[in-house]
Design a protein around this motif. Sequence first.
Motif, PDB file in Angstrom:
ATOM      1  N   GLU A   1       5.238 -10.811  -4.470  1.00 31.01           N
ATOM      2  CA  GLU A   1       3.863 -10.964  -4.936  1.00 31.01           C
ATOM      3  C   GLU A   1       2.923 -10.139  -4.067  1.00 31.01           C
ATOM      4  OE1 GLU A   1       0.481 -14.388  -5.625  1.00 31.01           O
ATOM      5  OE2 GLU A   1       2.588 -14.962  -5.790  1.00 31.01           O
ATOM      6  N   ILE A   2       2.049  -9.386  -4.732  1.00 31.30           N
ATOM      7  CA  ILE A   2       1.053  -8.583  -4.018  1.00 31.30           C
ATOM      8  C   ILE A   2      -0.299  -9.280  -4.043  1.00 31.30           C
ATOM      9  CG2 ILE A   2      -0.230  -6.416  -3.963  1.00 31.30           C
ATOM     10  CD1 ILE A   2       2.213  -5.017  -5.096  1.00 31.30           C
ATOM     11  N   GLU A   3      -0.805  -9.527  -5.258  1.00 27.71           N
ATOM     12  CA  GLU A   3      -2.149 -10.100  -5.349  1.00 27.71           C
ATOM     13  C   GLU A   3      -2.423 -10.587  -6.768  1.00 27.71           C
ATOM     14  OE1 GLU A   3      -6.598  -8.356  -4.628  1.00 27.71           O
ATOM     15  OE2 GLU A   3      -5.086  -7.993  -3.081  1.00 27.71           O
ATOM     16  N   SER A   4      -3.198 -11.650  -6.842  1.00 27.56           N
ATOM     17  CA  SER A   4      -3.650 -12.162  -8.132  1.00 27.56           C
ATOM     18  C   SER A   4      -4.962 -11.479  -8.491  1.00 27.56           C
ATOM     19  CB  SER A   4      -3.825 -13.681  -8.058  1.00 27.56           C
ATOM     20  OG  SER A   4      -4.097 -14.188  -9.337  1.00 27.56           O
TER      21      SER A   4
ATOM     22  N   VAL B   1      -1.886   1.766  -7.965  1.00 29.62           N
ATOM     23  CA  VAL B   1      -0.586   2.398  -7.736  1.00 29.62           C
ATOM     24  C   VAL B   1      -0.747   3.917  -7.686  1.00 29.62           C
ATOM     25  CG1 VAL B   1       1.676   2.853  -8.791  1.00 29.62           C
ATOM     26  CG2 VAL B   1       0.796   0.503  -8.661  1.00 29.62           C
ATOM     27  N   GLU B   2      -1.531   4.456  -8.594  1.00 32.79           N
ATOM     28  CA  GLU B   2      -1.754   5.900  -8.638  1.00 32.79           C
ATOM     29  C   GLU B   2      -2.354   6.391  -7.324  1.00 32.79           C
ATOM     30  OE1 GLU B   2      -3.509   9.720  -9.123  1.00 32.79           O
ATOM     31  OE2 GLU B   2      -4.725   7.927  -8.866  1.00 32.79           O
ATOM     32  N   LYS B   3      -3.326   5.670  -6.812  1.00 33.59           N
ATOM     33  CA  LYS B   3      -3.952   6.052  -5.544  1.00 33.59           C
ATOM     34  C   LYS B   3      -2.993   5.890  -4.367  1.00 33.59           C
ATOM     35  CE  LYS B   3      -8.685   5.174  -6.995  1.00 33.59           C
ATOM     36  NZ  LYS B   3      -9.848   4.272  -6.873  1.00 33.59           N
ATOM     37  N   ALA B   4      -2.094   4.931  -4.451  1.00 33.51           N
ATOM     38  CA  ALA B   4      -1.164   4.657  -3.355  1.00 33.51           C
ATOM     39  C   ALA B   4      -0.033   5.677  -3.262  1.00 33.51           C
ATOM     40  CB  ALA B   4      -0.577   3.253  -3.500  1.00 33.51           C
ATOM     41  N   VAL B   5       0.459   6.160  -4.411  1.00 34.87           N
ATOM     42  CA  VAL B   5       1.668   7.006  -4.370  1.00 34.87           C
ATOM     43  C   VAL B   5       1.507   8.375  -5.018  1.00 34.87           C
ATOM     44  CG1 VAL B   5       3.190   4.994  -4.227  1.00 34.87           C
ATOM     45  CG2 VAL B   5       2.710   6.014  -6.459  1.00 34.87           C
TER      46      VAL B   5
ATOM     47  N   ILE C   1       3.075  -2.174  -0.135  1.00 35.22           N
ATOM     48  CA  ILE C   1       2.196  -3.266  -0.571  1.00 35.22           C
ATOM     49  C   ILE C   1       0.787  -3.067  -0.006  1.00 35.22           C
ATOM     50  CG2 ILE C   1       1.730  -5.737  -0.224  1.00 35.22           C
ATOM     51  CD1 ILE C   1       4.803  -6.168  -0.543  1.00 35.22           C
ATOM     52  N   ASN C   2       0.693  -2.729   1.259  1.00 32.79           N
ATOM     53  CA  ASN C   2      -0.632  -2.500   1.864  1.00 32.79           C
ATOM     54  C   ASN C   2      -1.370  -1.348   1.212  1.00 32.79           C
ATOM     55  OD1 ASN C   2      -0.417  -4.652   3.653  1.00 32.79           O
ATOM     56  ND2 ASN C   2       0.486  -3.397   5.272  1.00 32.79           N
ATOM     57  N   LYS C   3      -0.657  -0.276   0.886  1.00 35.73           N
ATOM     58  CA  LYS C   3      -1.282   0.865   0.213  1.00 35.73           C
ATOM     59  C   LYS C   3      -1.818   0.469  -1.167  1.00 35.73           C
ATOM     60  CE  LYS C   3       1.239   4.516   2.559  1.00 35.73           C
ATOM     61  NZ  LYS C   3       2.294   5.549   2.449  1.00 35.73           N
ATOM     62  N   ILE C   4      -1.062  -0.347  -1.888  1.00 38.11           N
ATOM     63  CA  ILE C   4      -1.524  -0.787  -3.204  1.00 38.11           C
ATOM     64  C   ILE C   4      -2.693  -1.750  -3.054  1.00 38.11           C
ATOM     65  CG2 ILE C   4      -0.876  -2.093  -5.277  1.00 38.11           C
ATOM     66  CD1 ILE C   4       1.990  -0.889  -4.901  1.00 38.11           C
ATOM     67  N   LYS C   5      -2.574  -2.709  -2.136  1.00 36.95           N
ATOM     68  CA  LYS C   5      -3.650  -3.695  -1.926  1.00 36.95           C
ATOM     69  C   LYS C   5      -4.973  -3.041  -1.544  1.00 36.95           C
ATOM     70  CE  LYS C   5      -2.401  -8.179  -0.584  1.00 36.95           C
ATOM     71  NZ  LYS C   5      -2.097  -9.168   0.434  1.00 36.95           N
ATOM     72  N   GLU C   6      -4.913  -1.957  -0.779  1.00 42.24           N
ATOM     73  CA  GLU C   6      -6.135  -1.237  -0.384  1.00 42.24           C
ATOM     74  C   GLU C   6      -6.940  -0.806  -1.599  1.00 42.24           C
ATOM     75  OE1 GLU C   6      -5.097   2.116   2.046  1.00 42.24           O
ATOM     76  OE2 GLU C   6      -4.214   0.860   3.601  1.00 42.24           O
TER      77      GLU C   6
END
Length: 143
Positions: free
Chosen positions: A24-27, A78-82, A136-141
């Motif tokens: 789980e990342i975030e709701s 996701v796009e911004k993270a990877v 996960i941190n990259k996506i959460k940002e």
Amino acid sequence: MVERFQKDCMYCAHTEKLDANYIEIESLHVATVYLARDQTHLGRVAVVLNWHVDEPFQLTDVERHEFYDDVAHAAEAVEKAVNPGKINYGTYGDTVSHLHVHVVPKKPGDSDWNDAFVNNPEKPKKLTDSEYEDIINKIKENL
């Protein structure tokens, strides 16, 4: 009245199968974002509706709009993270009927570029705990 929880659903019941396949990342507004433990496509997530329906047409117009807004928001994160070449989206349900969308970043050079992504590859790519935490941190940002 529509049942909003199904005890035999891995997403509703938060089963061991869910934990074995996702983190789980975030709701978000009406959905929860989970990182797939198979990272064959780095940044792959599932966006899962926070209550049980089998099909998008079972949602009200407002609920459907909110759900797909959450999908778009997760995909942008996701796009911004990877920084993929393209994001693919998959909505299945043959074995897990709970409404969810796979958000799958792909890059030119991936073995399935120019084709549908492989949902269950023969050799899934697993990460170390620190690598999972990093993505996960990259996506959460960006959520």
